[in-house]
Design an enzyme around this catalytic site. Structure first.
Site, PDB file in Angstrom:
ATOM      1  CB  CYS A 270     -11.992 -68.787  61.966  1.00  0.00           C
ATOM      2  SG  CYS A 270     -12.841 -67.436  61.718  1.00  0.00           S
ATOM      3  CG  ASN A 383      -5.508 -61.996  70.271  1.00  0.00           C
ATOM      4  OD1 ASN A 383      -5.950 -62.841  69.851  1.00  0.00           O
ATOM      5  ND2 ASN A 383      -4.716 -60.960  69.925  1.00  0.00           N
TER       6      ASN A 383
END
Ligand code: SPV
Ligand code: MN
Length: 620
Positions: A270, A383
Site C-alpha cells: 500500500c 510479491n
C-alpha cells in the site's frame, strides 16, 4: 560441549560457539541439532569473512545466482511459495489461553509435538547455519538479541543484510535467557525449492520465545527476525508498556534544515516503502518500529538495518531513490523477478515491455506462458522483492543506529480506500487518532476497480497479521501509551487510493510528497488547518504553495475540492462497520465506542446542515 555438536562442528566453529557461555544457547542448539540432524554446522560471528562465506555458499549451492551488476544476486522461491502463508502460521498457546478470532492458534503441546515430528531429520544432508543478531541498535535499551538456526544460505545471507550482528552481545550476555530463538529449514529441496509444501508450517511459541518455520523459503515465512520476531516482540512489549508496530520511520525535511521524524503504518503493498524513500526525505526504516516513551515524548528505532521491499511498480519517475539504488553496484538480493540471459533483472511496472524470454519463479519464461491451472504467469511475481542494506541507500538517515531513537513528531496510518477518507487528515488528539485512524484502519484486499470497492479488510494499525495479543488489549495499550505525554505525536491518516465516480484516481503517485511536508508543518503548528467532523484538513492556499515548492506543479482549487470533499455516507458506513466488529472483540475499551459515536454525531450534524457531500470550503 555436547558430543553430538562436536561431531558436526569444525574446530573453528566449535571455538566460536564455546566462547558463548550462555547455557540456554547451548541447550537450544543441541536440541535442534538432535532433532533436525544437519550434516554439519557453521557458526557465524558476523565477521566479514563469515558473511562472505555465507554469500559464496548461497551461490555455490544455487540458492542464489549472480547477476550482471556487481553485488547483485537473484533467488527464486517455489511457484506456490511466494508469500506469507497465513493458513499455516499458528500460535502455540497453552491450554486456556486465548488471543482472539483474528489469530490462528493450536494447543501448545500438540503444536510442539507436531512440529518436532515434522522436523525430525529435516536438515539431513544440509549445513546448519547458526547466526546471532540484534533487533534494534545494539546499545539501545529496547534491543532484543536473537539467535537464528537455518539450513538455507539464502535466508542466512538475507539476514546478514537486514539485521545488526549480535554475536558480541551473546558473548557478554551471561546466563540471561532474554533472547528470541528461530529455527528454519527449507526441508527437502527439488530443483532448489522446498518440496513438501503440504508440510509447510510456521509455528510461534510465545512462551518459549521460539519460532519454527519449515518447508518454505519465502522471506516473510523464513526470515526469523522479520515478521516472526515481530510477533514475539509485540507480546513482550505489551507486558512492558511499549509498542511494536508495522511502521516505517522517516525524517521529513522541513524549513531551515529542520528534520521531523514520522512513523507510518500501512498494510503490505500500500505504498509504505515508497513513502519513506521519497526523494528529499531520509529513511530510518521501512517496516518495523519499536516505540517507547521517554521524558513525555515518544521515541522510535528501526528493528532492522535493511529493506526487504516489494519491487513491482518501482519506476524511474516515481521512485527515483529506489530506482538508482536498485541499479548501482551494491549487495542486493532480488527475489522472484525475471532474469534475462545477460543477467539483467526485469519486473512488472518498471518501464518498457518485458524481454522475449528469461527465467523466473516458474522456470524458463516467455510472454503468454501459463501455469498448469491455465493461469497466465507474469514476468515477475506480484510479491517479488529486493533485499538491501540501508547503508547502501543514498537517503539513509544519519540516526539509523542512534540507540536513543528519534523523537516521533507524527504517526501516519494509510490503507487502500477508494471512496471514504480524504488524502491527508490530522486527528484531533491522541485518542481520536488511535480510534478513528489506527483502530479503524481498513484496506481493500485488491487494487479495486470500479464496482469492486466493497472488499475491505479490517486491519487495525496495519498490524492485524502480526498481533500476538488480544485486539482489545492492544487498543487499550495504545490508548494508555499516549496518556499524559507532554508532547504526544500527532496522528494523521493518508489515502493514496481515492477515486472519482468513474474509478479514476483523484491523486497522483507523487502527491504524497506534499502531504508529508504539510504534516511536518502541522507538527510544529507552522500552518493552520480546517476543522471538519473527521479531523483537520489542509487549507487550499497551503497546498497550492506546497505543490509549487515540492512538485513544481500548479494545484487547482477544483482538484482540492474533489479530493477533500467530506463524504458523509461513506464515513458513516465505515463507523458502522467498525463498531460492529469491535462489538464482537472482547475487552474493547469503552472509550473506543464513545469516540466513534462522537464522530458519528458530528457527521450527522454536518449532513443536516450541508447534505451528503460537503466541500472543504464549507469549513473555512
Ligand atoms: C509484508 O508483507 O508486510 C512485508 C514482507 O513486509 S514480509 O516479510 O512478507 O512480511
Ligand atoms: Mn511489512
Amino acid at each position: 560441549m555436547d558430543p553430538l555438536l562436536q561431531t558436526k562442528l569444525g574446530e573453528e566453529d566449535a571455538k566460536k560457539l564455546e566462547a558463548i557461555k550462555n547455557p540456554e544457547v547451548h541447550r537450544f542448539i543441541s536440541k535442534y541439532v538432535k532433532i533436525c540432524d544437519p550434516e554439519s554446522i557453521f557458526v557465524s560471528t558476523g565477521s566479514e569473512d563469515d558473511m562472505n562465506f555465507i554469500r559464496s555458499e548461497a551461490l555455490r549451492l544455487g540458492e542464489e545466482k549472480e547477476l550482471a551488476t556487481p553485488g547483485h544476486t537473484v533467488h527464486f522461491d517455489g511457484y506456490y511459495d511466494q508469500a506469507r502463508d497465513r493458513k499455516n502460521t499458528k500460535y502455540l498457546l497453552p491450554e486456556g489461553v486465548r488471543i482472539g478470532r483474528h489469530v490462528n492458534a493450536i494447543e501448545r503441546d500438540e503444536g510442539l509435538r507436531e512440529i518436532h515430528e515434522l522436523m525430525r531429520g529435516i536438515m539431513r544432508g544440509h549445513r546448519l547455519y547458526v547466526l546471532f543478531f540484534c533487533l534494534g541498535p545494539v546499545d539501545s535499551k529496547y534491543r532484543i538479541p536473537c539467535i537464528q538456526l537455518t539450513d538455507s544460505s539464502y535466508v542466512a545471507h538475507t539476514e546478514n543484510l537486514l539485521y545488526r550482528g549480535g554475536y558480541k552481545l551473546f558473548l557478554e550476555m551471561g546466563d540471561s535467557n532474554g533472547f528470541f530463538k528461530f529455527v528454519h529449514s527449507s526441508g527437502e529441496l527439488v530443483n532448489g525449492v522446498s518440496k513438501n509444501l503440504d508440510k509447510r508450517r510456521i509455528y510461534i511459541d510465545l512462551e518459549g520465545k521460539t519460532v519454527f518455520s519449515i518447508n518454505t523459503q519465502y522471506g516473510g515465512n523464513t526470515i526469523g527476525l522479520k515478521k516472526l520476531a515481530m510477533r514475539l516482540a509485540i507480546h513482550k512489549a505489551s507486558k512492558e508498556g511499549w509498542l511494536v508496530e508495522h511502521m516505517f520511520i522517516m525524517g521529513v525535511h522541513g524549513p531551515n534544515g529542520r528534520v521531523t521524524y514520522f512513523t507510518g503504518a500501512f498494510p503490505s503493498l500500500c505504498g509504505k516503502t515508497s513513502t519513506c524513500m521519497l526523494t528529499g526525505e531520509s529513511i530510518i526504516g521501512d517496516d518495523i518500529a519499536f516505540l517507547w516513551r521517554r521524558d513525555g515524548k515518544v521515541w522510535s528505532v528501526n528493528t532492522e538495518k535493511g529493506i526487504f521491499g516489494v519491487i513491482e511498480g518501482i519506476n524511474p519517475r516515481d521512485d527515483q531513490v529506489l530506482w538508482r539504488t536498485l541499479h548501482k553496484p551494491a549487495e542486493i538480493i532480488f527475489s522472484n523477478v525475471l532474469v534475462t540471459e545477460d543477467g539483467k533483472v526485469y519486473w512488472v511496472g518498471m518501464n518498457g515491455d518485458p524481454p522475449p524470454r528469461g527465467t523466473n519463479y516458474s522456470g524458463e519464461w516467455f510472454p503468454g506462458k501459463r501455469d498448469s491451472e491455465g493461469k497466465p504467469i507474469p514476468p515477475s511475481h506480484k510479491n517479488a522483492r529486493f533485499a538491501i542494506a540501508l547503508k547502501d541507500v543514498e537517503n539513509v538517515d544519519p540516526r539509523l543506529d542512534d540507540p536513543m531513537g528519534v523523537e516521533v513528531g507524527g504517526i501516519i496510518y494509510g490503507g487502500r480506500d477508494s471512496d471514504t477518507s480524504v488524502p491527508v487528515e490530522e486527528s484531533f488528539n491522541w485518542i481520536h487518532g488511535v480510534v478513528t485512524k489506527g483502530a479503524s484502519l481498513e484496506s481493500e484486499a485488491t487494487a479495486a476497480v470500479l464496482g469492486d470497492e466493497g472488499i475491505r479488510e479490517f486491519n487495525p494499525m496495519a498490524n492485524i497479521d502480526f498481533l500476538s495479543i488480544p485486539l482489545g488489549d492492544y487498543i487499550q495499550n495504545y490508548i494508555e501509551f499516549g496518556k499524559d505525554l507532554k508532547k504526544p505525536p500527532l496522528i494523521f491518516s493518508v489515502n493514496y487510493f481515492l477515486r472519482d465516480e468513474n474509478g479514476n484516481f483523484l491523486t497522483s503517485k507523487m502527491d504524497k510528497a506534499v502531504w508529508l511536508k504539510w504534516m511536518e508543518l502541522r507538527v510544529h503548528r507552522d500552518t493552520g488547518a480546517l476543522r471538519t467532523p473527521t479531523g483537520f484538513i489542509p487549507r487550499y492556499e497551503d497546498l497550492q504553495r506546497l505543490f509549487k515548492e515540492v512538485l513544481k506543479r500548479e494545484y487547482s482549487r477544483k482538484s482540492y475540492i474533489k479530493q477533500f470533499t467530506l463524504r458523509i455516507p461513506q464515513n458513516l458506513a465505515k463507523i458502522e462497520r467498525i463498531e460492529k466488529i469491535y462489538k464482537t472483540v472482547p475487552n474493547t475499551p469503552r472509550l473506543l465506542f464513545r469516540v466513534l459515536s462522537d464522530q458519528k454525531r458530528r457527521l450527522m450534524e454536518a449532513k443536516s446542515r450541508y447534505g451528503d457531500y460537503v466541500s472543504p470550503e464549507c469549513f473555512v
